[in-house]
Design an enzyme around this catalytic site. Structure first.
Site, PDB file in Angstrom:
ATOM      1  N   LYS A 168       0.851  -1.189   0.000  1.00  0.00           N
ATOM      2  CA  LYS A 168       0.000   0.000   0.000  1.00  0.00           C
ATOM      3  C   LYS A 168       0.890   1.242   0.000  1.00  0.00           C
ATOM      4  O   LYS A 168       1.615   1.495   0.964  1.00  0.00           O
ATOM      5  CB  LYS A 168      -0.900   0.007   1.233  1.00  0.00           C
ATOM      6  CG  LYS A 168      -1.891  -1.147   1.284  1.00  0.00           C
ATOM      7  CD  LYS A 168      -2.702  -1.113   2.566  1.00  0.00           C
ATOM      8  CE  LYS A 168      -3.632  -2.312   2.658  1.00  0.00           C
ATOM      9  NZ  LYS A 168      -4.733  -2.251   1.677  1.00  0.00           N
TER      10      LYS A 168
ATOM     11  N   ARG B 104      -9.911 -11.892   1.032  1.00  0.00           N
ATOM     12  CA  ARG B 104     -10.762 -12.922   0.433  1.00  0.00           C
ATOM     13  C   ARG B 104     -10.053 -14.280   0.408  1.00  0.00           C
ATOM     14  O   ARG B 104     -10.707 -15.321   0.425  1.00  0.00           O
ATOM     15  CB  ARG B 104     -11.185 -12.491  -0.969  1.00  0.00           C
ATOM     16  CG  ARG B 104     -10.062 -12.364  -1.969  1.00  0.00           C
ATOM     17  CD  ARG B 104     -10.425 -11.545  -3.193  1.00  0.00           C
ATOM     18  NE  ARG B 104     -10.593 -10.133  -2.864  1.00  0.00           N
ATOM     19  CZ  ARG B 104     -10.975  -9.207  -3.740  1.00  0.00           C
ATOM     20  NH1 ARG B 104     -11.248  -9.558  -4.997  1.00  0.00           N
ATOM     21  NH2 ARG B 104     -11.086  -7.944  -3.383  1.00  0.00           N
TER      22      ARG B 104
END
Length: 583
Positions: free
Chosen positions: A363, A440
């Site tokens: 990030k 996920r």
């Protein structure tokens, strides 16, 4: 010269041996570490949990963390709530808080209140309430409040709290409770009464829920997470009387329910607020174990270590955890009523990334929020907060499985790389095209595990996608499910709890974006419809005979204005479980 170091960490239930070997000081590159674990991992470190079994709200973490940070011990005061039917002018205490709408503040040609409650109060105060409210320019708009010290009543002060055009929803009454808490804190009040100027706007059927929402708002409004500050203030509020909403055992039970849910929300807030150098996967697992200990009459815990997860072929989850020095901990709490038959089995699955760096797709850049990625376990906080409340409420007739695949997403030579192919526990293969779409991957194996518990319905919660924030903002979560019935159930629960949900489409044609040339699927499908393709990905790991819903709570997990967690999801989950009980 050979070097051998042996260190042992012991707990009441097991002992761990960490043994490091090196052939010589000059060949440290060949150093390896051997871990010897018991069959079931109970403790990874010596930890004092956020909640001590001896004190319901004791918050201390004693752990050699990075930065040597320890949470201060904070005892939240217990507030006594009661419903009363008395004349407001006769109530004695510190603050009489009156919830007023803009219509209630209307005055006649003589500048006197037309509302019966306000007219009665003003008569006892010699007209001062009308005069001072005009001077304060108080009109009853939402967010307005004023506390006046006026002689002539049993209460020391009178507070006016604006409700806007009307007050008819749980969120409106919760806001009233929060305003009451703010007034109590500002005045250091120990006793407060709450009354509506126009109680006829609340139907008899909704009075219980409205009173419950006021109580919940008051508890949550008083809460301040000062565990990591050098100074803290202790609220003085001890009792709240709710006037005009009824009285008796049924109301008292509802107020107690609100209290249990509120402390579950607070637990969830504190988990999310805890920095990643304090709340590691091991500590999160210990918090789950502590819940099982606190509610041992109805709750058991099973914490799977890395080897046990390998035996269950959780390749997707373990790949995310592979780069971190903090090992993964797979959390499974089980609530079973102490008596009576179980009619429904439910599973609540929460994303448990205690920190998310993004992995090799790190990030970076403005808006990436890497400094806030401690909140990437907000789904697990909602699940464990719900577990705490359910352990207190003990709903009959329903069994609940609370499941969290806890880990960190870090960067190292052992970490997963873009392009790697992972195999989940149901045998499906995943090409990793973005290591920052890791949540996920952990949920995939958690959902397979949940379905294998023989449950009827599964709800998972995750701070999953920025795409959902773009679509819905930060005030509501998106829900994704093929089941209209389940959607109605959860939305109804959210409306009663005051949390906002919005159903999003499960557009099956978007699955084309998720196809891989080398595996069954990729883990991201691009920017378009990102939250929908994420939900379609999760669906691949849910059994066809299980009703399933995904809640993307990336938006409402954090309040940027307050710079603190919201505890989102706890209240809705508890209400949904309660609706499945036989009570």
């Amino acid at each position: 010269m050979a070097v051998t170091l042996v260190t042992s960490f012991a707990s009441s239930s097991s002992r761990f041996h960490f043994r490091s070997f090196s052939s010589s000081p000059s060949s440290l590159s060949s150093c390896f570490v051997r871990f010897q674990f018991p069959s079931r991992l109970r403790l990874a470190f010596a930890v004092t949990p956020l909640y001590s079994s001896s004190r319901a709200m004791a918050h201390t973490i004693s752990h050699a963390t990075l930065g040597l940070t320890q949470a201060n011990s904070v005892d939240h005061p217990k507030i006594s709530f009661s419903g009363k039917e008395i004349d407001v002018t006769e109530w004695k205490g510190d603050i009489l808080a009156v919830g007023v709408t803009e219509k209630d503040m209307a005055k006649d040609v003589n500048s006197k209140f037309e509302n019966p409650i306000l007219k009665k109060l003003d008569a006892h105060l010699g007209g001062l309430l009308a005069d001072v409210s005009s001077e304060e320019d108080f009109s009853g708009k939402p967010g307005q409040s004023t506390v006046l010290r006026l002689p002539g009543l049993g209460s020391k002060r009178v507070g006016l709290i604006g409700l806007g055009k009307s007050a008819s929803t749980p969120s409106a009454f919760q806001s009233l409770g929060e305003a009451v808490a703010a007034a109590a804190k500002a005045s250091q009040a120990s006793s407060v009464a709450v009354v509506l100027a126009s109680s006829e706007s609340v139907s008899n059927e909704s009075k219980l829920c409205s009173a419950s929402a006021i109580a919940s708002g008051t508890v949550l409004g008083l809460f301040e997470d000062s565990r990591y500050k050098s100074e803290s203030k202790k609220p003085s509020l001890k009792s709240v009387d709710i006037i005009g909403f009824g009285s008796g055992p049924e109301l008292e039970k509802k107020l107690k329910y609100a209290e249990h849910v509120s402390y579950g929300v607070i637990f969830g807030k504190e988990l999310v607020n805890s920095p990643a150098n304090v709340l590691t996967p091991a500590v999160l697992a210990e918090e789950a174990l502590n819940l099982a200990s606190m509610y041992s009459d109805v709750m058991t815990a099973n914490i799977l270590n890395e080897e046990q997860c390998k035996e269950l072929k959780m390749g997707s989850y373990l790949a995310v955890a592979a780069a971190s020095a903090n090992p993964p901990h797979f959390i499974h709490l089980i609530y079973k009523p102490s008596s009576g038959p179980v009619k429904t089995k439910l599973a609540l699955v929460g994303k448990g990334l205690t920190f998310d760096s993004g992995g090799y797709n790190i990030k970076t850049g403005p808006g990436c929020l890497i400094e806030l990625m401690k909140f990437d376990m907000g789904g697990s906080a909602a699940v464990l907060g719900a577990a705490k409340a359910i352990g207190q409420i003990k709903p009959p007739g329903v069994e609940v499985h609370f499941i969290v695949a806890a880990c960190e997403n870090m960067i190292s030579g052992t970490g997963m790389r873009p392009g790697d192919v992972l195999t989940a526990s149901n045998g499906k293969t995943i090409e990793v095209n973005n290591t920052d779409a890791e949540g996920r991957l952990t949920l995939a194996d958690a959902l397979v595990y949940a379905c294998n518990q023989g449950v009827d319905k599964v709800v998972d919660l995750a701070t999953l996608t920025g795409a959902c924030i773009i679509a819905l903002g930060t005030s509501m979560a998106g829900i994704y499910t093929p089941s209209d019935k389940l959607a109605k159930e959860v939305i109804a629960a959210s409306e009663r709890s005051g949390e906002k949900l919005w159903r999003m489409p499960m557009e099956e044609s978007y699955w084309e974006m998720m196809k891989s040339g080398v595996a069954d699927m990729v883990n991201t499908g691009g920017r378009a419809g990102g939250s929908i393709t994420a939900a379609l990905f999760l669906k691949q790991f849910v059994s066809e005979d299980v009703e399933w819903m995904h809640i993307d709570m990336a938006g409402p997990v954090w309040n940027e204005k307050k710079k603190a967690a919201t505890g989102f999801g706890v209240a809705t989950l508890v209400e949904w479980v309660q609706n499945h009980s036989s009570s």
